[in-house]
Write a protein that holds these residues in place. Structure first.
Motif, short mmCIF file in Angstrom:
data_model
loop_
_atom_site.label_atom_id
_atom_site.label_comp_id
_atom_site.label_asym_id
_atom_site.label_seq_id
_atom_site.Cartn_x
_atom_site.Cartn_y
_atom_site.Cartn_z
N ASN A 61 0.83 -1.22 0.00
CA ASN A 61 0.00 0.00 0.00
C ASN A 61 0.86 1.26 0.00
OD1 ASN A 61 0.86 -0.07 2.61
ND2 ASN A 61 -1.15 0.22 3.54
N ARG A 89 -4.83 2.40 -2.10
CA ARG A 89 -5.06 2.49 -0.65
C ARG A 89 -6.53 2.35 -0.32
NH1 ARG A 89 -0.80 7.21 0.62
NH2 ARG A 89 1.05 5.89 0.70
N VAL A 92 -7.16 -1.35 -0.09
CA VAL A 92 -6.32 -2.17 0.77
C VAL A 92 -6.39 -1.66 2.21
CG1 VAL A 92 -3.96 -2.94 1.23
CG2 VAL A 92 -4.74 -2.65 -1.13
N ALA B 273 -2.59 4.92 5.21
CA ALA B 273 -3.04 3.58 4.84
C ALA B 273 -4.55 3.55 4.66
CB ALA B 273 -2.60 2.58 5.89
#
Lengths: 254, 372
Positions: A61, A89, A92, B273
């Motif tokens: 990622n 991203r 994931v 993330a």
């Protein structure tokens, strides 16, 4: 590229890693790593510390950049394009060793705010979804508390719920139980098992070999930046082919 | 090595207090007062020194209370060795409002009331948000409009006639309020990986921090008018405010930078993330945590800035301290500078002590949330 960013081809693997190299300065952390993960597949990655297993999944990622080779997630190739990185991203989810919950936000906001910030989901809808996933990891009754008031195991389950709120197609786990007290490992592993049973594509870096045997479709063993062995759990544990794998398994299984 | 249970030192200590086991923690016996005061050498020394200090302050008590003149309409009765508090009573309007037209002094009074009301509303952190910020913007606008006048039948009052406490409060609030966003920008710039904003931020912060505030005030009030093109003029109060703002920003920036450094890298990583865009992550994830961590030094800067506003008297802005000094130089009264300054000092103390108390409460609340 733009079309594949929004609508990934059905035939492409969930994750494609091809001959990836990465250096920290002059130290090579990843050395010609290749791995293809099919949709719905569960991979456990193990190996001694410093073997590059965390770096590998952090490349998926783009928390780390690889310097050679290819990585593609759901058909979207990771390049310097910010658009592609964002697309990857979004698909994931990642769970960290130290949870990395946002300590200044309540449990509910930890799960709701990222949806609002990353995709502009209205608050009401984001909160509904957050509650739904907090129920799924069986922690909904703690929604109004702050991370600092929860145990490590509870925090890690919230972190899983937070990642799931973004509706990822792939989940990455970076040593999710390594920072936990022994009695909390089980609750987190159980959550991960139920996720696997629902068909989530998962890559899990862990030393929990019981989990690997029970859940993994394939177990990957890494050492000094290379994938040494990659096999189904029965073969991996019962008849490992490489001497290095045998000595590693011998060390961690008493 | 094994300890026989009874001989283990901690064990013998607990068994020495039999009541403790049955009724929870033992009650602490009161220490006799003499033991507190003279229990050991240090306590005795401190007691003697405190006693000496009290004795030394007795003449001040006599001056300030016993021999003081509390109220009189006749200035001549002051000056017989006691404090002349009657002077403060007679001049309080001048000290608080300066040379603002006497008939219009309800306006600065209303400004003070508005400041107090806004501060009270802002105290609980659950009120913080966009609406409160808008509220402050509207309130500040209303305060300035009220001070200026020139509409709805309110006579116009030039900033040259503003003075006293409203000027002090407005300068403090505006310099901190306007300085804060600048400080956040500077702090983020200094932490940036991109060289140009980093260099510019370091340049601004270090230049301002390397200069005394008085110097900065002189530059803004004397040099700036010379540098501006002919026909342009910025109000003196505005120029002073600009100097205070940039000064506050430089100091706040360094405090905030410290907070930013204290936020673990995992926070930004988690936000990335999750696909949160960088600037939103900075705003919603990193900055709130950074600021929470630096509440004590932020308070310190706020208190310093409240007191720094008194330096504006050097460039001729009529703040509360200037007003007090001018009031005391009235030849009718026997030069009651001490009384005048003490009164102003007490007002400053009230403001700064209140900020301090509030910050302590806020800090306690943050820790409660973080029960690690």
């Amino acid at each position: 590229m733009t079309t594949s960013a929004t609508a990934p081809a059905a035939t492409s693997p969930a994750i494609l890693i091809e001959a990836v190299d990465k250096w920290y300065g002059t130290f090579q952390v990843l050395d010609q790593v290749s791995l293809t993960v099919a949709t719905g597949e569960r991979i456990v990655v193990c190996g001694p510390s410093g073997s590059g297993k965390s770096t590998l999944i952090r490349c998926i990622n783009r928390l780390e950049e690889h310097q050679a080779g290819r990585i593609a997630v759901n058909g979207v190739e990771l390049t310097d394009s910010v658009r592609n990185i964002d697309a990857v991203r979004r698909g994931v989810g990642m769970v960290f060793q130290h949870f990395n919950l946002f300590p200044h936000l309540s449990i509910l906001d930890n799960c709701a705010l990222p949806q609002m910030l990353a995709r502009g989901t209205p608050r009401r809808e984001a909160e509904d979804r957050a509650m739904q996933l907090l129920r799924r990891v069986r922690i909904a009754e703690q929604a109004a508390k702050f991370p600092g008031q929860l145990s490590g195991g509870q925090q890690q389950r919230v972190a899983i719920a937070r990642a799931l709120c973004m509706e990822p197609q792939v989940m990455l786990f970076d040593e999710p139980t390594s920072a936990l007290d022994p009695e909390m490992v089980k609750e987190v592993l159980e959550t991960m098992v139920s996720l696997a049973e629902d068909g989530m594509t998962m890559i899990v870096v862990t030393h929990e070999m019981g989990f690997a045997r029970r859940v993994a479709d394939r177990v990957v063993f890494m050492d000094t930046g290379r994938i040494v062995e990659c096999a189904g759990p029965d073969e991996f544990f019962d008849s490992p082919r490489h001497e290095r794998t045998r000595s590693f398994l011998h060390q961690i299984l008493h | 090595m094994s300890w026989p249970l009874g001989e283990f030192p901690i064990m013998t200590m607990t068994t020495a207090i039999p009541a403790a086991a049955a009724d929870g923690p033992p009650k602490r016996r009161r220490t006799p007062i003499l033991q507190i005061l003279f229990g050991d050498l240090l306590a005795a020394g401190l007691t003697v020194m405190t006693g000496a200090l009290v004795l030394a302050l007795l003449p001040a008590l006599r001056w300030g209370v016993l021999d003081a003149v509390w109220s009189t309409a006749d200035p001549g009765r002051c000056g017989a060795g006691g404090a002349c508090w009657a002077f403060v009573a007679a001049k309080i309007r001048f000290i608080l409002f300066g040379v603002y037209p006497a008939d219009e002094q309800w306006r600065p009074l209303a400004v003070i009331g508005l400041v107090l009301a806004m501060v009270l509303v802002s105290l609980p952190p659950r009120h913080w948000g966009r609406r409160l910020l808008t509220g402050w913007a509207v309130a500040i606008g209303a305060m300035l409009a009220l001070m200026w006048g020139g509409f709805a039948g309110l006579p116009f009052v030039s900033t040259a006639n503003w003075g006293g406490l409203p000027v002090t409060l407005l300068l403090a609030i505006l310099s901190l309020g306007l300085g804060f966003p600048v400080a956040v920008t500077l702090a983020l710039g200094r932490r940036s990986r991109v060289p140009v904003p980093r260099f510019l931020s370091v340049l601004v912060i270090e230049t301002i921090r390397g200069m005394p505030l008085v110097g900065l005030l002189f530059i803004s009030s004397i040099m700036m008018p010379l540098l501006l093109p002919a026909g342009w003029s910025v109000d003196k109060l505005g120029r002073t405010l600009a100097a205070l703002t940039i000064f506050a920003a430089a100091y706040l920036a360094e405090v905030i930078r410290g907070g930013l450094q204290g936020v673990p890298g995992g926070q930004m990583e988690a936000a990335r993330a999750l696909g949160i865009p960088v600037w939103k992550a900075v705003w919603h994830v990193v900055l709130p945590q950074a600021i929470q961590k630096v509440i004590p030094p932020l308070t310190n800067t706020a208190i310093v800035m409240v007191k720094n506003t008194s330096l504006v008297l050097i460039v001729g802005v009529f703040d509360m301290l200037s007003a007090a000094r001018t009031a005391a130089s009235d030849p009718v009264w026997p030069a009651p500078y001490a009384e005048s300054y003490l009164f102003v000092g007490a007002v400053y103390f009230l403001i700064c002590f209140a900020i301090s108390l509030y910050a302590r409460w806020l800090e306690g609340r943050v820790q409660e949330k973080d029960l690690r």
